[in-house]
Design an enzyme around this catalytic site. Structure first.
Site, PDB file in Angstrom:
ATOM      1  CG  ASN A 149      11.008 100.624 -14.153  1.00 40.23           C
ATOM      2  OD1 ASN A 149      12.184 100.939 -14.070  1.00 40.23           O
ATOM      3  ND2 ASN A 149      10.156 100.801 -13.156  1.00 40.23           N
ATOM      4  CG  ASP A 169       3.381 108.111 -18.111  1.00 37.40           C
ATOM      5  OD1 ASP A 169       2.511 108.513 -17.296  1.00 37.40           O
ATOM      6  OD2 ASP A 169       4.043 107.077 -17.941  1.00 37.40           O
ATOM      7  CB  THR A 226       4.377  93.351 -23.501  1.00 41.24           C
ATOM      8  OG1 THR A 226       4.789  94.723 -23.435  1.00 41.24           O
ATOM      9  CG2 THR A 226       4.794  92.760 -24.838  1.00 41.24           C
ATOM     10  CB  ALA A 227       0.702  96.554 -20.635  1.00 39.90           C
ATOM     11  NE  ARG A 228      -1.524  93.137 -15.185  1.00 36.90           N
ATOM     12  CZ  ARG A 228      -0.284  92.679 -15.082  1.00 36.90           C
ATOM     13  NH1 ARG A 228       0.395  92.389 -16.169  1.00 36.90           N
ATOM     14  NH2 ARG A 228       0.280  92.537 -13.903  1.00 36.90           N
ATOM     15  CG  ASP A 252       3.480  88.370 -23.299  1.00 40.74           C
ATOM     16  OD1 ASP A 252       3.729  87.196 -23.601  1.00 40.74           O
ATOM     17  OD2 ASP A 252       3.712  88.855 -22.175  1.00 40.74           O
ATOM     18  CD  GLU A 257      -3.072  86.850 -19.448  1.00 38.39           C
ATOM     19  OE1 GLU A 257      -2.504  86.289 -18.483  1.00 38.39           O
ATOM     20  OE2 GLU A 257      -2.667  87.918 -19.949  1.00 38.39           O
ATOM     21  CG  HIS A 284       1.121  87.422 -18.849  1.00 37.99           C
ATOM     22  ND1 HIS A 284      -0.026  87.883 -18.236  1.00 37.99           N
ATOM     23  CD2 HIS A 284       2.089  88.309 -18.508  1.00 37.99           C
ATOM     24  CE1 HIS A 284       0.239  88.974 -17.557  1.00 37.99           C
ATOM     25  NE2 HIS A 284       1.526  89.257 -17.700  1.00 37.99           N
TER      26      HIS A 284
END
Length: 309
Positions: A149, A169, A226-228, A252, A257, A284
């Site tokens: 997504n 992917d 912006t994932a992990r 991000d 964190e 995040h």
């Protein structure tokens, strides 16, 4: 059904669930020990990422029929045990995919045009035009790792900038469309000027981006994550930036964190990252807009309703 919400959610979720006839208990401040003591009373749990859904907790959830994750990441959930018990799992990647894509684009444009650095300088009375000369996206090759997504939504935005968008992917095939070219990982590494990461955290992706992996790219590139954060360490980022392998980074998410729980090594490496003008941080929040906060509820409730109709 009797449903327990254990994290902060947009208040609309209570009305949406009650409208479908469910009994909802909203307890965003509840502790893990308190959840353990009452989870046996509930048919559904609505969560974010505060409390791991591990076997120890889930074994006490004797009536549990579903877990609804308000977000995309599933790394804190014992997926095998859910399958074993036949407990349904819903997540809401569609609810915040637009927010993540827009945040990634915004971070990239800010990085290309030195927006953070230039803003800070002008506020101090420094008018340095040459030192803040930027780059254009047009004509660049943008690589995407992970075409779910988030990756798909990011590709759609990128397609309007006159760039070549390619995606890899490992677990999807035949997804090429007007916005993206489907490629193997080696082609991404051979041609990308920009790499945007959109993969979940798994044993396979954790620490995937080693210095050696980044070094195998054919040319220096900009990185967006912006994932992990755990897919790449602070130390690796610093080494790659020092070596000129990375031209800059939009982060991000971080390897760790929780600032107060940094190891001495993490603290030292993070401080190095924080001094760099070509690294942009955010806490995040890529998928955390006012709009996505509410859209996530709508996606989750729709999935619950469809599953138990």
């Amino acid at each position: 059904m009797n449903i327990l919400i254990i994290d902060e959610m947009h208040p609309s979720i209570i009305e949406l669930l009650e409208k479908d006839g469910h009994t909802v208990h909203y307890e965003p401040k509840i502790s893990r020990s308190e959840i353990m003591g009452k989870v046996h009373e509930y048919h559904g749990l609505v969560i974010r990422s505060k409390t791991p859904m591990d076997r120890e907790l889930l074994e006490k959830a004797s009536q549990l029929q579903f877990i609804a994750r308000a977000g995309a990441g599933l790394d804190k959930i014992d997926l095998d045990y859910l399958v074993e018990r036949g407990i349904k799992l819903f997540h809401a990647a569609k609810g915040n995919r637009d927010a993540v894509a827009e945040h990634a684009v915004g971070g990239l444009l800010a990085l290309f045009n030195h927006v953070i650095k230039a803003d800070a300088e002008v506020r101090k009375g420094i008018w340095d035009r040459e030192g803040n000369r930027g780059h254009e996206l047009k004509g660049k090759t943008v690589g995407i790792m992970g075409y779910g997504n988030m990756g798909k939504s990011f590709a759609k935005r990128m397609s309007g900038f006159g760039v070549c968008v390619m995606a890899y992917d490992k677990y999807k095939r035949e997804f090429e469309d007007d916005n993206v070219q489907e490629v193997i990982w080696e082609k991404v590494k051979a041609e990308a000027d920009v790499l945007s990461i959109h993969v979940p955290l798994t044993p396979e992706t954790k620490g995937f981006f080693t210095f050696e992996e980044l070094e195998s790219f054919a040319k220096p590139f900009w990185l967006i994550n912006t994932a992990r954060g755990e897919v790449i360490s602070f130390e690796t980022l610093n080494r790659a930036l020092d070596a000129g392998i990375l031209r800059g980074a939009v982060l991000d998410v971080l390897e760790n964190e929780k600032f107060k729980k940094f190891s001495p090594e993490q603290k030292e490496e993070f401080e190095k990252l924080a001094k760099r003008d070509n690294v942009i941080f955010s806490p995040h929040v890529a998928g955390w807009t006012f709009e996505s906060y509410e859209k996530i509820n709508q996606v989750l409730v729709k999935r619950i309703k469809k599953a138990f109709k």
